[in-house]
Scaffold this active site. Structure first.
Site, PDB file in Angstrom:
ATOM      1  N   LYS A  30     -11.272  32.680 -34.798  1.00 15.96           N
ATOM      2  CA  LYS A  30     -11.597  31.961 -36.034  1.00 15.96           C
ATOM      3  C   LYS A  30     -11.915  33.000 -37.105  1.00 15.96           C
ATOM      4  O   LYS A  30     -12.825  33.812 -36.935  1.00 15.96           O
ATOM      5  CB  LYS A  30     -12.793  31.035 -35.832  1.00 15.96           C
ATOM      6  CG  LYS A  30     -13.195  30.298 -37.105  1.00 15.96           C
ATOM      7  CD  LYS A  30     -14.514  29.555 -36.917  1.00 15.96           C
ATOM      8  CE  LYS A  30     -14.991  29.008 -38.252  1.00 15.96           C
ATOM      9  NZ  LYS A  30     -16.368  28.448 -38.152  1.00 15.96           N
ATOM     10  N   GLY A  39     -23.922  25.399 -42.679  1.00 14.03           N
ATOM     11  CA  GLY A  39     -25.330  25.321 -42.322  1.00 14.03           C
ATOM     12  C   GLY A  39     -26.171  24.366 -43.142  1.00 14.03           C
ATOM     13  O   GLY A  39     -27.382  24.272 -42.935  1.00 14.03           O
ATOM     14  N   ALA A  47     -17.844  22.960 -40.851  1.00 16.59           N
ATOM     15  CA  ALA A  47     -19.002  23.323 -41.680  1.00 16.59           C
ATOM     16  C   ALA A  47     -19.521  22.165 -42.517  1.00 16.59           C
ATOM     17  O   ALA A  47     -18.749  21.429 -43.134  1.00 16.59           O
ATOM     18  CB  ALA A  47     -18.701  24.514 -42.591  1.00 16.59           C
ATOM     19  N   GLY A  48     -20.832  22.028 -42.516  1.00 20.21           N
ATOM     20  CA  GLY A  48     -21.514  21.067 -43.362  1.00 20.21           C
ATOM     21  C   GLY A  48     -21.760  19.706 -42.742  1.00 20.21           C
ATOM     22  O   GLY A  48     -22.568  18.930 -43.248  1.00 20.21           O
ATOM     23  N   ASN A  96     -22.196  23.061 -35.746  1.00 26.06           N
ATOM     24  CA  ASN A  96     -23.205  23.817 -35.024  1.00 26.06           C
ATOM     25  C   ASN A  96     -24.614  23.381 -35.412  1.00 26.06           C
ATOM     26  O   ASN A  96     -25.388  22.878 -34.602  1.00 26.06           O
ATOM     27  CB  ASN A  96     -23.013  25.306 -35.283  1.00 26.06           C
ATOM     28  CG  ASN A  96     -24.022  26.190 -34.577  1.00 26.06           C
ATOM     29  OD1 ASN A  96     -24.040  27.391 -34.783  1.00 26.06           O
ATOM     30  ND2 ASN A  96     -24.885  25.649 -33.750  1.00 26.06           N
ATOM     31  N   THR A  97     -24.951  23.564 -36.692  1.00 29.38           N
ATOM     32  CA  THR A  97     -26.321  23.362 -37.155  1.00 29.38           C
ATOM     33  C   THR A  97     -26.841  21.960 -36.863  1.00 29.38           C
ATOM     34  O   THR A  97     -28.008  21.790 -36.488  1.00 29.38           O
ATOM     35  CB  THR A  97     -26.415  23.654 -38.663  1.00 29.38           C
ATOM     36  OG1 THR A  97     -25.939  24.980 -38.909  1.00 29.38           O
ATOM     37  CG2 THR A  97     -27.842  23.540 -39.162  1.00 29.38           C
TER      38      THR A  97
END
EC number: 2.8.1.10
Length: 255
Positions: free
Chosen positions: A96, A157, A184-185, A206-207
């Site tokens: 990635k 994040g 993301a987000g 992830n977050t």
């Protein structure tokens, strides 16, 4: 649910997860199990390529697909160097690409990422580029040999959800050669479900899981959301009506 064909592999799960921000590495195997994720992304800067002791890789199941990322790279040159180190260390040929020189918003540099993608695709990598959702750049990624296109939903994040929804819809509509993975987000399972309902092929997050009060349960929630969104997309949505329309006709009921 239908399988995802990507990077020379056939996957049951369309939920990709990251490994950062957890309170401890010990919880990671439990999250992987609850989420049923098969693709796990790891920042190469967190991997000790020279030692297997207390290595994040020790907590990832052998049957998972490892997706190393070049987090920390500021340009194409640094991203390519990290990718080559990863492959040489036995981390496979999936990579990635994150090329970010903006330290405030952490927005990807599409220009540098396209350059890295072209170089690495020619070297036999399956390249997964993290990008700002721009149609022309998405086409350039495809031409450069990307294995997928990975537009951000919101700054990495932030857990803000699909702030770029309309742009992502355009990519889904126009880019048919490779899968679209929203990356993301994404902050809530409903965000992931919506992305899949829109027609995204997968989501990476992830977050939202790592910072949840109960990451294991949240992993399961995201698994269910992704599956529900995909099934809804495949089923096809009912048509919207301007006015109310009773499900059961009332004519003749009270004769």
């Amino acid at each position: 649910m239908d399988k995802l064909n990507i990077g020379g592999k056939q996957l049951e799960s369309r939920l990709f997860i990251g490994t950062g921000k957890y309170g401890s590495n010990e919880i990671l195997p439990k999250v992987i199990e609850s989420s049923k994720s098969q693709v796990i992304t790891v920042a190469l800067r967190r991997v000790d390529l020279n030692s297997r002791e207390e290595n994040i890789l020790n907590y990832i199941k052998d049957d998972c697909v490892l997706l190393p990322n070049t987090s920390g790279a500021r340009n194409a040159e640094e991203a390519v160097r990290l990718a080559r180190l990863s492959k040489a260390a036995g981390c496979g040929n999936w990579i990635k690409i994150e090329a970010i020189s903006d330290n405030k918003y952490l927005l990807p540099d599409n220009y540098e990422t396209i350059k890295a993608t072209e170089i690495l695709a020619k070297e036999g990598f399956y390249v997964f580029p993290y990008m700002n959702p721009d149609l022309m750049d998405a086409k350039r990624f495809v031409a450069a040999g990307a294995a997928a296109v990975m537009p951000l939903g919101a700054p990495i994040g932030t857990n803000k959800g699909l702030k770029t929804e309309e742009m992502i819809k355009i990519l889904i509509e126009e880019i048919k050669e490779v899968p679209i993975i929203v990356d993301a987000g994404i902050g809530k399972p409903s965000d992931a479900c919506k992305a899949m309902e829109m027609g995204a092929d997968a989501v990476l997050l992830n977050t939202a899981i790592a910072t949840a009060e109960n990451p294991i349960l949240m992993g399961e929630a995201f698994k269910n959301a992704v599956e529900a969104g995909r099934k809804a997309y495949l089923a096809g949505f009912g048509t919207e009506a301007k006015f109310a329309n009773a499900s059961s006709p009332l004519i003749g009921f009270l004769r």
